[in-house]
Design a protein around this motif. Structure first.
Motif, PDB file in Angstrom:
ATOM      1  N   LEU A   1       0.772  -1.309  -0.017  1.00 39.79           N
ATOM      2  CA  LEU A   1       0.127  -0.157  -0.035  1.00 39.79           C
ATOM      3  C   LEU A   1       0.916   1.349  -0.120  1.00 39.79           C
ATOM      4  CD1 LEU A   1      -2.836  -1.294   2.517  1.00 39.79           C
ATOM      5  CD2 LEU A   1      -2.992  -0.959  -0.071  1.00 39.79           C
ATOM      6  N   ILE A   2       1.978   1.192   0.822  1.00 33.25           N
ATOM      7  CA  ILE A   2       2.793   2.316   0.774  1.00 33.25           C
ATOM      8  C   ILE A   2       3.361   2.535  -0.565  1.00 33.25           C
ATOM      9  CG2 ILE A   2       4.913   3.162   1.970  1.00 33.25           C
ATOM     10  CD1 ILE A   2       3.975   1.741   4.650  1.00 33.25           C
ATOM     11  N   GLN A   3       3.938   1.334  -1.046  1.00 31.25           N
ATOM     12  CA  GLN A   3       4.668   1.511  -2.523  1.00 31.25           C
ATOM     13  C   GLN A   3       3.637   2.014  -3.443  1.00 31.25           C
ATOM     14  OE1 GLN A   3       6.100  -2.538  -2.568  1.00 31.25           O
ATOM     15  NE2 GLN A   3       8.302  -1.746  -3.013  1.00 31.25           N
ATOM     16  N   SER A   4       2.457   1.759  -3.443  1.00 29.71           N
ATOM     17  CA  SER A   4       1.450   2.174  -4.261  1.00 29.71           C
ATOM     18  C   SER A   4       1.352   3.669  -4.268  1.00 29.71           C
ATOM     19  CB  SER A   4       0.216   1.401  -4.239  1.00 29.71           C
ATOM     20  OG  SER A   4      -0.850   1.633  -3.243  1.00 29.71           O
ATOM     21  N   ILE A   5       1.188   4.212  -2.928  1.00 30.93           N
ATOM     22  CA  ILE A   5       1.169   5.426  -2.593  1.00 30.93           C
ATOM     23  C   ILE A   5       2.353   6.284  -3.201  1.00 30.93           C
ATOM     24  CG2 ILE A   5       0.956   7.407  -0.961  1.00 30.93           C
ATOM     25  CD1 ILE A   5      -0.646   5.516   0.715  1.00 30.93           C
ATOM     26  N   THR A   6       3.532   5.726  -2.870  1.00 32.01           N
ATOM     27  CA  THR A   6       4.901   6.498  -3.292  1.00 32.01           C
ATOM     28  C   THR A   6       4.987   6.540  -4.665  1.00 32.01           C
ATOM     29  OG1 THR A   6       6.111   4.667  -2.705  1.00 32.01           O
ATOM     30  CG2 THR A   6       6.076   6.449  -0.964  1.00 32.01           C
ATOM     31  N   SER A   7       4.745   5.264  -5.611  1.00 32.23           N
ATOM     32  CA  SER A   7       4.965   5.184  -6.743  1.00 32.23           C
ATOM     33  C   SER A   7       3.988   5.586  -7.632  1.00 32.23           C
ATOM     34  CB  SER A   7       5.616   3.499  -7.072  1.00 32.23           C
ATOM     35  OG  SER A   7       4.372   2.831  -6.991  1.00 32.23           O
ATOM     36  N   GLY A   8       2.892   6.142  -7.307  1.00 35.82           N
ATOM     37  CA  GLY A   8       1.888   6.489  -8.156  1.00 35.82           C
ATOM     38  C   GLY A   8       1.220   5.242  -8.532  1.00 35.82           C
ATOM     39  N   VAL A   9       0.972   5.052  -9.857  1.00 37.73           N
ATOM     40  CA  VAL A   9      -0.015   3.910 -10.315  1.00 37.73           C
ATOM     41  C   VAL A   9       1.007   2.836 -10.953  1.00 37.73           C
ATOM     42  CG1 VAL A   9      -2.104   5.053 -10.767  1.00 37.73           C
ATOM     43  CG2 VAL A   9      -0.379   5.073 -12.405  1.00 37.73           C
ATOM     44  N   ASP A  10       2.372   2.815 -10.702  1.00 37.20           N
ATOM     45  CA  ASP A  10       3.319   1.844 -11.466  1.00 37.20           C
ATOM     46  C   ASP A  10       3.263   0.486 -10.785  1.00 37.20           C
ATOM     47  OD1 ASP A  10       5.268   0.865 -12.932  1.00 37.20           O
ATOM     48  OD2 ASP A  10       6.952   2.213 -12.443  1.00 37.20           O
TER      49      ASP A  10
ATOM     50  N   VAL B   1      -9.119   5.041  -0.779  1.00 42.14           N
ATOM     51  CA  VAL B   1      -8.396   6.120  -0.181  1.00 42.14           C
ATOM     52  C   VAL B   1      -6.849   6.068  -0.786  1.00 42.14           C
ATOM     53  CG1 VAL B   1      -7.230   6.858   2.035  1.00 42.14           C
ATOM     54  CG2 VAL B   1      -9.759   6.319   1.898  1.00 42.14           C
ATOM     55  N   VAL B   2      -6.126   4.865  -0.810  1.00 44.36           N
ATOM     56  CA  VAL B   2      -4.856   4.778  -1.295  1.00 44.36           C
ATOM     57  C   VAL B   2      -4.873   5.164  -2.636  1.00 44.36           C
ATOM     58  CG1 VAL B   2      -3.056   2.903  -1.897  1.00 44.36           C
ATOM     59  CG2 VAL B   2      -4.340   2.937   0.579  1.00 44.36           C
ATOM     60  N   ASN B   3      -5.705   4.386  -3.640  1.00 44.21           N
ATOM     61  CA  ASN B   3      -5.653   5.063  -4.845  1.00 44.21           C
ATOM     62  C   ASN B   3      -5.835   6.652  -5.114  1.00 44.21           C
ATOM     63  OD1 ASN B   3      -4.995   2.730  -6.821  1.00 44.21           O
ATOM     64  ND2 ASN B   3      -6.223   1.761  -5.430  1.00 44.21           N
ATOM     65  N   ALA B   4      -6.853   7.188  -4.373  1.00 47.42           N
ATOM     66  CA  ALA B   4      -7.006   8.544  -4.530  1.00 47.42           C
ATOM     67  C   ALA B   4      -5.735   9.436  -4.217  1.00 47.42           C
ATOM     68  CB  ALA B   4      -8.220   8.866  -3.526  1.00 47.42           C
ATOM     69  N   ILE B   5      -5.018   8.859  -3.036  1.00 46.86           N
ATOM     70  CA  ILE B   5      -3.906   9.386  -2.686  1.00 46.86           C
ATOM     71  C   ILE B   5      -2.874   9.562  -3.605  1.00 46.86           C
ATOM     72  CG2 ILE B   5      -2.148   9.724  -0.876  1.00 46.86           C
ATOM     73  CD1 ILE B   5      -4.133   8.759   1.297  1.00 46.86           C
ATOM     74  N   SER B   6      -2.366   8.210  -4.224  1.00 51.75           N
ATOM     75  CA  SER B   6      -1.554   7.917  -5.356  1.00 51.75           C
ATOM     76  C   SER B   6      -1.842   8.736  -6.489  1.00 51.75           C
ATOM     77  CB  SER B   6      -1.304   6.748  -5.438  1.00 51.75           C
ATOM     78  OG  SER B   6      -2.452   5.834  -6.142  1.00 51.75           O
TER      79      SER B   6
ATOM     80  N   ALA C   1      -8.923  13.011  -8.696  1.00 49.10           N
ATOM     81  CA  ALA C   1      -8.546  11.809  -7.712  1.00 49.10           C
ATOM     82  C   ALA C   1      -9.454  11.146  -6.893  1.00 49.10           C
ATOM     83  CB  ALA C   1      -7.323  12.335  -7.101  1.00 49.10           C
ATOM     84  N   ILE C   2     -10.122  11.801  -6.280  1.00 47.71           N
ATOM     85  CA  ILE C   2     -11.164  11.311  -5.585  1.00 47.71           C
ATOM     86  C   ILE C   2     -12.125  10.670  -6.199  1.00 47.71           C
ATOM     87  CG2 ILE C   2     -13.015  11.932  -3.825  1.00 47.71           C
ATOM     88  CD1 ILE C   2     -11.358  14.277  -2.769  1.00 47.71           C
ATOM     89  N   ALA C   3     -12.598  10.812  -7.067  1.00 50.00           N
ATOM     90  CA  ALA C   3     -13.639  10.253  -8.135  1.00 50.00           C
ATOM     91  C   ALA C   3     -12.965   8.745  -8.658  1.00 50.00           C
ATOM     92  CB  ALA C   3     -13.992  11.043  -9.400  1.00 50.00           C
ATOM     93  N   ALA C   4     -11.848   8.928  -9.049  1.00 55.64           N
ATOM     94  CA  ALA C   4     -10.879   7.927  -9.606  1.00 55.64           C
ATOM     95  C   ALA C   4     -10.770   6.786  -8.334  1.00 55.64           C
ATOM     96  CB  ALA C   4      -9.611   8.028 -10.083  1.00 55.64           C
ATOM     97  N   GLY C   5     -10.550   7.266  -7.306  1.00 54.19           N
ATOM     98  CA  GLY C   5     -10.568   6.522  -5.849  1.00 54.19           C
ATOM     99  C   GLY C   5     -11.569   5.896  -5.638  1.00 54.19           C
TER     100      GLY C   5
END
Lengths: 72, 161
Positions: free
Chosen positions: B36-45, B97-102, B113-117
């Motif tokens: 989860l942390i990696q997905s936040i820090t690396s974006g959507v990669d 939440v994690v995806n909205a942040i990333s 981003a919130i809508a995509a999340g």
């Protein structure tokens, strides 16, 4: 080692594995596995089974040295 | 091949099983947190944490299949639709939440981003619900079969009489 004494006592009381399992607070599979000698119950479960069958630990779970592992 | 002698007595064996049990769950949750942390820090990669994702998937599949095969659901939670909905909601919320942040960095305004999340959260919720419902159905079928009363084998009855 199969526990035929337990099975005999259960049959003697005309009790099914399901019924004994309910009284001892376990699943039917557990009773089946104990009778088949594939699961060693804890002392607490042994006591619960003995209480449900109205016998003592000695009656069901004691084996004379010569008989131990006989049916394995 | 001859099996090696166990050096532990019963008590030690139980303690080792408890240690292994705690170690397993610690590794499981830390791996999930790392992903989860990696997905936040690396974006959507996804490539950054694909390895961890594969490991978590294999572990989860193994545990799920073995539990169902042995007619086990959970220690505390009952196999009920309400529990499945709650678990799916938590999973959907976390993923949302994690995806909205990333995804924030890819949108000018946070609403995008919130809508995509939210969309990802809803999809996660639905997928979790499907997976849990199917698992619950398989578990019930298996548990029912395992609880069927066997016929007392005649040989045994003759032997003990």
């Amino acid at each position: 080692m199969r526990n035929l004494k337990m099975k005999f006592r259960r049959i003697e009381l005309d009790m099914s594995q399901t019924e004994l399992a309910k009284r001892a607070g376990v699943t039917r599979q557990t009773i089946g596995l104990i009778e088949a000698g594939e699961f060693n119950p804890s002392i607490n479960l042994c006591i619960a089974i003995c209480r449900a069958l109205g016998v003592t630990l000695n009656d069901l779970f004691w084996e004379d040295e010569g008989n131990e592992g006989k049916e394995e | 091949m001859k099996a090696k002698k166990n050096n532990l007595d019963e008590r030690q064996e139980q303690i080792l099983l408890k240690i292994e049990h705690k170690g397993f769950w610690l590794a499981f949750w830390l791996l999930l947190a790392a992903m989860l942390i990696q997905s936040i820090t690396s974006g959507v990669d996804f490539r950054v944490y694909a390895g961890e994702c594969a490991i978590l998937l294999i572990i989860s599949l193994y545990v799920s299949i073995e539990c169902i095969r042995n007619g086990i659901w959970d220690r505390k939670i009952q196999p009920k639709a309400s529990a499945n909905i709650l678990a799916s909601l938590i999973a959907g919320l976390v993923m949302g939440v994690v995806n909205a942040i990333s995804l924030m960095r890819f949108f000018d305004k946070p609403w995008g981003a919130i809508a995509a999340g939210a969309v990802i959260g809803v999809i996660t919720f639905l997928l979790c619900m499907i997976a849990l419902s199917v698992s619950m159905r398989l578990y019930r079928k298996r548990a029912e079969k395992m609880e069927e009363e066997p016929e007392d084998i005649e040989e045994d009855i003759i032997e003990i009489k």
